[in-house]
Write an enzyme that holds these catalytic residues in place. Sequence first.
Site, PDB file in Angstrom:
ATOM      1  N   LYS A 124     -15.208  33.207 -21.381  1.00 34.09           N
ATOM      2  CA  LYS A 124     -14.004  33.486 -22.156  1.00 34.09           C
ATOM      3  C   LYS A 124     -14.350  34.000 -23.555  1.00 34.09           C
ATOM      4  CE  LYS A 124     -12.389  33.200 -18.972  1.00 34.09           C
ATOM      5  NZ  LYS A 124     -11.542  34.151 -18.234  1.00 34.09           N
ATOM      6  N   GLN A 142      -2.390  47.875 -28.334  1.00 36.35           N
ATOM      7  CA  GLN A 142      -2.783  47.078 -27.177  1.00 36.35           C
ATOM      8  C   GLN A 142      -3.012  45.609 -27.533  1.00 36.35           C
ATOM      9  OE1 GLN A 142      -2.923  48.340 -24.083  1.00 36.35           O
ATOM     10  NE2 GLN A 142      -2.389  50.376 -24.799  1.00 36.35           N
ATOM     11  N   HIS A 147      -1.788  39.295 -25.122  1.00 37.37           N
ATOM     12  CA  HIS A 147      -3.234  39.501 -25.041  1.00 37.37           C
ATOM     13  C   HIS A 147      -3.996  38.509 -25.918  1.00 37.37           C
ATOM     14  CE1 HIS A 147      -6.933  41.975 -24.618  1.00 37.37           C
ATOM     15  NE2 HIS A 147      -7.161  41.542 -25.838  1.00 37.37           N
ATOM     16  N   HIS A 150      -3.547  34.765 -24.795  1.00 42.04           N
ATOM     17  CA  HIS A 150      -4.332  34.489 -23.591  1.00 42.04           C
ATOM     18  C   HIS A 150      -5.809  34.323 -23.925  1.00 42.04           C
ATOM     19  CE1 HIS A 150      -5.688  34.749 -19.434  1.00 42.04           C
ATOM     20  NE2 HIS A 150      -6.535  35.696 -19.800  1.00 42.04           N
ATOM     21  N   LYS A 204      -3.759  50.877  -9.287  1.00 45.29           N
ATOM     22  CA  LYS A 204      -3.590  50.330 -10.639  1.00 45.29           C
ATOM     23  C   LYS A 204      -2.212  49.682 -10.837  1.00 45.29           C
ATOM     24  CE  LYS A 204      -2.099  54.745 -12.623  1.00 45.29           C
ATOM     25  NZ  LYS A 204      -2.412  55.800 -13.608  1.00 45.29           N
TER      26      LYS A 204
END
Length: 281
Positions: A124, A142, A147, A150, A204
Amino acid sequence: MAFSDLTSRTVRLYDNWIKDADPRVEDWLLMSSPLPQTIILGFYVYFVTSLGPKLMENRKPFELKKVMITYNFSIVLFSVYMFYEFIMSGWGTGYSFRCDIVDYSQSPTALRMVRTCWLYYFSKFIELLDTIFFILRKKNSQVTFLHVFHHTIMPWTWWFGVKFAAGGLGTFHAFLNTAVHVVMYSYYGLCALGPDYQKYLWWKKYLTSLQLIQFVLITIHISQFFFMEDCKYQFPVFQYIIMSYGCIFLLLFLHFWYRAYTKGQRLPKTVKHGICKNKDH
Protein backbone atom coordinates in the site's frame (compact mmCIF):
# COMPACT_ATOMS: atom_id res chain seq x y z
CA MET A 1 -0.77 19.07 35.70
CA ALA A 2 -3.90 18.11 33.78
CA PHE A 3 -1.83 17.62 30.61
CA SER A 4 0.63 15.42 32.52
CA ASP A 5 -2.23 13.26 33.84
CA LEU A 6 -3.72 12.97 30.36
CA THR A 7 -0.35 11.93 28.95
CA SER A 8 0.12 9.30 31.66
CA ARG A 9 -3.35 7.91 31.07
CA THR A 10 -2.73 7.80 27.33
CA VAL A 11 0.54 5.92 27.82
CA ARG A 12 -1.11 3.42 30.18
CA LEU A 13 -3.98 2.93 27.75
CA TYR A 14 -1.55 2.33 24.90
CA ASP A 15 0.52 -0.12 26.96
CA ASN A 16 -2.60 -2.02 27.97
CA TRP A 17 -3.82 -2.10 24.38
CA ILE A 18 -0.52 -3.09 22.75
CA LYS A 19 -0.02 -6.10 25.02
CA ASP A 20 -2.51 -8.01 22.87
CA ALA A 21 -0.41 -7.43 19.74
CA ASP A 22 1.04 -10.34 17.77
CA PRO A 23 4.66 -10.85 18.97
CA ARG A 24 5.59 -12.43 15.64
CA VAL A 25 5.63 -9.02 13.90
CA GLU A 26 7.08 -6.95 16.73
CA ASP A 27 10.46 -6.36 15.05
CA TRP A 28 9.26 -6.10 11.47
CA LEU A 29 9.63 -2.93 9.40
CA LEU A 30 7.10 -0.22 10.40
CA MET A 31 5.42 -2.52 12.92
CA SER A 32 6.84 -1.21 16.21
CA SER A 33 4.42 1.72 16.39
CA PRO A 34 1.70 3.34 14.26
CA LEU A 35 3.57 6.66 14.47
CA PRO A 36 6.04 6.15 11.55
CA GLN A 37 3.28 5.25 9.10
CA THR A 38 1.13 8.13 10.36
CA ILE A 39 3.98 10.55 9.61
CA ILE A 40 4.52 9.03 6.15
CA LEU A 41 0.83 9.17 5.27
CA GLY A 42 0.47 12.67 6.69
CA PHE A 43 3.29 13.90 4.47
CA TYR A 44 1.78 12.03 1.52
CA VAL A 45 -1.54 13.86 1.93
CA TYR A 46 0.26 17.19 2.35
CA PHE A 47 2.42 16.58 -0.72
CA VAL A 48 -0.33 15.46 -3.11
CA THR A 49 -2.85 18.11 -2.03
CA SER A 50 -0.59 21.11 -1.45
CA LEU A 51 3.19 20.94 -1.72
CA GLY A 52 3.42 18.88 -4.90
CA PRO A 53 1.05 20.99 -7.03
CA LYS A 54 2.82 24.15 -5.85
CA LEU A 55 6.25 22.76 -6.77
CA MET A 56 4.99 21.75 -10.22
CA GLU A 57 2.99 24.91 -10.85
CA ASN A 58 5.63 26.62 -13.01
CA ARG A 59 7.31 23.46 -14.26
CA LYS A 60 6.64 21.28 -17.26
CA PRO A 61 5.11 17.86 -16.56
CA PHE A 62 7.58 15.00 -16.37
CA GLU A 63 7.66 12.43 -19.16
CA LEU A 64 7.32 9.17 -17.24
CA LYS A 65 6.30 6.65 -19.88
CA LYS A 66 9.09 4.14 -19.21
CA VAL A 67 8.77 4.60 -15.47
CA MET A 68 5.01 4.04 -15.62
CA ILE A 69 5.37 0.90 -17.72
CA THR A 70 7.93 -0.56 -15.32
CA TYR A 71 5.95 0.47 -12.25
CA ASN A 72 2.58 -0.86 -13.39
CA PHE A 73 3.83 -4.25 -14.55
CA SER A 74 5.91 -4.58 -11.38
CA ILE A 75 2.72 -4.09 -9.35
CA VAL A 76 1.05 -6.74 -11.50
CA LEU A 77 3.79 -9.27 -10.71
CA PHE A 78 3.79 -8.34 -7.02
CA SER A 79 -0.01 -8.69 -6.88
CA VAL A 80 0.11 -12.10 -8.58
CA TYR A 81 2.67 -13.22 -6.00
CA MET A 82 0.58 -11.97 -3.06
CA PHE A 83 -2.58 -13.54 -4.48
CA TYR A 84 -0.76 -16.87 -4.74
CA GLU A 85 0.59 -16.53 -1.20
CA PHE A 86 -2.88 -15.76 0.19
CA ILE A 87 -4.14 -18.92 -1.53
CA MET A 88 -1.33 -21.10 -0.22
CA SER A 89 -1.46 -19.74 3.33
CA GLY A 90 -5.18 -20.13 3.92
CA TRP A 91 -7.71 -19.11 1.30
CA GLY A 92 -7.00 -22.12 -0.89
CA THR A 93 -5.73 -24.54 1.73
CA GLY A 94 -8.34 -24.78 4.44
CA TYR A 95 -10.25 -21.55 4.98
CA SER A 96 -14.01 -22.02 4.90
CA PHE A 97 -14.87 -18.47 3.73
CA ARG A 98 -17.01 -18.25 6.86
CA CYS A 99 -15.67 -18.16 10.43
CA ASP A 100 -11.93 -18.39 9.84
CA ILE A 101 -10.03 -17.41 12.98
CA VAL A 102 -6.45 -16.14 13.19
CA ASP A 103 -3.77 -18.81 13.68
CA TYR A 104 -1.19 -17.35 16.09
CA SER A 105 1.02 -20.45 16.05
CA GLN A 106 4.54 -20.78 14.66
CA SER A 107 3.44 -23.28 12.02
CA PRO A 108 4.83 -22.72 8.50
CA THR A 109 1.35 -21.98 7.12
CA ALA A 110 0.52 -19.49 9.88
CA LEU A 111 3.86 -17.69 9.44
CA ARG A 112 3.34 -17.64 5.70
CA MET A 113 0.01 -15.88 6.20
CA VAL A 114 1.59 -13.32 8.55
CA ARG A 115 4.32 -12.61 6.02
CA THR A 116 1.77 -12.25 3.21
CA CYS A 117 -0.31 -9.84 5.29
CA TRP A 118 2.76 -7.69 5.93
CA LEU A 119 3.64 -7.73 2.22
CA TYR A 120 0.13 -6.58 1.39
CA TYR A 121 0.41 -3.82 4.00
CA PHE A 122 3.77 -2.70 2.59
CA SER A 123 2.41 -2.76 -0.97
CA LYS A 124 0.00 0.00 0.00
CA PHE A 125 2.97 2.32 0.55
CA ILE A 126 4.39 1.42 -2.85
CA GLU A 127 1.03 2.31 -4.39
CA LEU A 128 1.28 5.83 -3.02
CA LEU A 129 3.41 6.37 -6.12
CA ASP A 130 0.16 6.34 -8.12
CA THR A 131 -0.63 9.79 -6.78
CA ILE A 132 2.96 11.02 -6.88
CA PHE A 133 3.04 10.26 -10.60
CA PHE A 134 -0.19 12.23 -11.08
CA ILE A 135 1.44 15.25 -9.46
CA LEU A 136 4.70 14.95 -11.42
CA ARG A 137 2.72 14.65 -14.66
CA LYS A 138 0.48 17.59 -13.63
CA LYS A 139 -2.67 15.46 -13.75
CA ASN A 140 -4.06 17.13 -10.63
CA SER A 141 -7.66 16.51 -11.65
CA GLN A 142 -7.01 12.80 -11.08
CA VAL A 143 -6.16 13.43 -7.42
CA THR A 144 -9.74 13.04 -6.24
CA PHE A 145 -11.03 12.63 -2.71
CA LEU A 146 -11.82 8.98 -3.47
CA HIS A 147 -8.29 8.35 -4.70
CA VAL A 148 -6.49 10.03 -1.78
CA PHE A 149 -8.84 8.62 0.85
CA HIS A 150 -8.40 5.08 -0.49
CA HIS A 151 -4.60 5.34 -0.65
CA THR A 152 -4.41 6.79 2.87
CA ILE A 153 -6.90 4.72 4.83
CA MET A 154 -5.80 1.34 3.48
CA PRO A 155 -2.22 1.28 4.83
CA TRP A 156 -3.15 3.06 8.05
CA THR A 157 -5.86 0.57 9.01
CA TRP A 158 -3.87 -2.39 7.77
CA TRP A 159 -1.12 -1.66 10.29
CA PHE A 160 -3.59 -2.61 13.02
CA GLY A 161 -4.66 -5.68 11.08
CA VAL A 162 -1.11 -6.99 10.77
CA LYS A 163 -0.25 -5.99 14.33
CA PHE A 164 -3.18 -7.83 15.91
CA ALA A 165 -4.90 -10.18 13.46
CA ALA A 166 -2.73 -11.29 10.54
CA GLY A 167 -4.95 -13.99 9.11
CA GLY A 168 -8.45 -15.35 9.28
CA LEU A 169 -11.64 -13.94 7.83
CA GLY A 170 -10.37 -10.36 8.15
CA THR A 171 -7.97 -10.92 5.24
CA PHE A 172 -10.58 -11.85 2.63
CA HIS A 173 -10.74 -8.31 1.27
CA ALA A 174 -6.94 -8.27 0.82
CA PHE A 175 -7.01 -11.63 -0.94
CA LEU A 176 -9.71 -10.34 -3.30
CA ASN A 177 -8.00 -6.98 -3.76
CA THR A 178 -4.75 -8.54 -4.99
CA ALA A 179 -6.69 -10.31 -7.75
CA VAL A 180 -8.42 -7.07 -8.72
CA HIS A 181 -5.08 -5.26 -8.81
CA VAL A 182 -3.67 -7.81 -11.24
CA VAL A 183 -6.40 -6.79 -13.68
CA MET A 184 -6.27 -3.07 -12.96
CA TYR A 185 -2.52 -2.61 -13.17
CA SER A 186 -2.38 -4.80 -16.28
CA TYR A 187 -4.72 -2.27 -17.86
CA TYR A 188 -2.60 0.65 -16.66
CA GLY A 189 0.55 -1.03 -17.95
CA LEU A 190 -0.92 -1.74 -21.38
CA CYS A 191 -2.32 1.76 -21.49
CA ALA A 192 1.12 3.21 -20.75
CA LEU A 193 2.63 1.27 -23.66
CA GLY A 194 0.91 3.62 -26.08
CA PRO A 195 -1.78 3.85 -28.80
CA ASP A 196 -0.59 0.68 -30.56
CA TYR A 197 -1.97 -1.33 -27.65
CA GLN A 198 -5.44 0.25 -27.62
CA LYS A 199 -6.90 -2.82 -29.33
CA TYR A 200 -6.09 -4.83 -26.21
CA LEU A 201 -7.99 -2.43 -23.92
CA TRP A 202 -11.56 -3.17 -25.01
CA TRP A 203 -12.33 -4.28 -21.45
CA LYS A 204 -11.45 -0.93 -19.82
CA LYS A 205 -15.15 -0.07 -19.34
CA TYR A 206 -15.47 -3.02 -16.96
CA LEU A 207 -12.82 -1.82 -14.48
CA THR A 208 -15.20 0.22 -12.33
CA SER A 209 -17.73 -2.64 -12.43
CA LEU A 210 -14.99 -4.99 -11.25
CA GLN A 211 -14.28 -2.76 -8.28
CA LEU A 212 -17.96 -2.47 -7.44
CA ILE A 213 -18.24 -6.27 -7.48
CA GLN A 214 -15.19 -6.42 -5.22
CA PHE A 215 -16.80 -4.24 -2.56
CA VAL A 216 -20.12 -6.08 -2.81
CA LEU A 217 -18.35 -9.41 -2.21
CA ILE A 218 -16.37 -7.94 0.69
CA THR A 219 -19.56 -6.64 2.29
CA ILE A 220 -21.41 -9.93 1.80
CA HIS A 221 -18.52 -11.99 3.16
CA ILE A 222 -18.00 -9.91 6.28
CA SER A 223 -21.76 -9.65 6.91
CA GLN A 224 -21.79 -13.38 7.68
CA PHE A 225 -19.96 -12.66 10.92
CA PHE A 226 -22.98 -10.86 12.36
CA PHE A 227 -25.17 -13.95 11.87
CA MET A 228 -22.77 -16.53 13.32
CA GLU A 229 -23.38 -16.82 17.06
CA ASP A 230 -20.54 -19.25 17.74
CA CYS A 231 -17.76 -17.60 15.70
CA LYS A 232 -14.66 -17.20 17.90
CA TYR A 233 -12.84 -14.66 15.74
CA GLN A 234 -10.38 -12.98 18.10
CA PHE A 235 -10.84 -9.29 17.20
CA PRO A 236 -14.50 -8.59 16.29
CA VAL A 237 -13.74 -4.86 16.08
CA PHE A 238 -11.99 -5.48 12.77
CA GLN A 239 -15.20 -6.88 11.32
CA TYR A 240 -16.97 -3.60 12.01
CA ILE A 241 -14.07 -1.71 10.43
CA ILE A 242 -14.09 -3.92 7.34
CA MET A 243 -17.88 -3.69 7.10
CA SER A 244 -17.64 0.10 7.26
CA TYR A 245 -14.81 0.04 4.74
CA GLY A 246 -16.79 -2.08 2.30
CA CYS A 247 -19.93 0.05 2.58
CA ILE A 248 -18.08 3.39 2.35
CA PHE A 249 -16.11 2.42 -0.73
CA LEU A 250 -19.14 0.81 -2.32
CA LEU A 251 -21.02 4.10 -1.96
CA LEU A 252 -18.03 6.14 -3.19
CA PHE A 253 -17.59 3.96 -6.26
CA LEU A 254 -21.32 3.98 -6.95
CA HIS A 255 -21.14 7.78 -6.87
CA PHE A 256 -18.17 7.68 -9.24
CA TRP A 257 -20.03 5.27 -11.51
CA TYR A 258 -23.10 7.50 -11.60
CA ARG A 259 -21.05 10.63 -12.28
CA ALA A 260 -18.86 8.98 -14.92
CA TYR A 261 -21.23 6.75 -16.84
CA THR A 262 -24.74 8.05 -16.16
CA LYS A 263 -24.21 11.79 -16.19
CA GLY A 264 -21.23 11.47 -18.54
CA GLN A 265 -19.13 13.96 -16.63
CA ARG A 266 -16.03 11.84 -16.48
CA LEU A 267 -15.94 9.12 -19.08
CA PRO A 268 -12.77 7.01 -19.29
CA LYS A 269 -10.32 8.55 -21.71
CA THR A 270 -7.90 6.85 -24.01
CA VAL A 271 -4.15 7.21 -23.90
CA LYS A 272 -2.24 10.21 -25.07
CA HIS A 273 1.49 9.97 -25.78
CA GLY A 274 1.48 6.52 -24.20
CA ILE A 275 0.12 7.55 -20.80
CA CYS A 276 -3.20 6.59 -19.22
CA LYS A 277 -5.56 9.49 -18.74
CA ASN A 278 -7.81 7.91 -16.12
CA LYS A 279 -6.72 6.04 -13.01
CA ASP A 280 -9.25 6.06 -10.19
CA HIS A 281 -9.19 3.23 -7.67
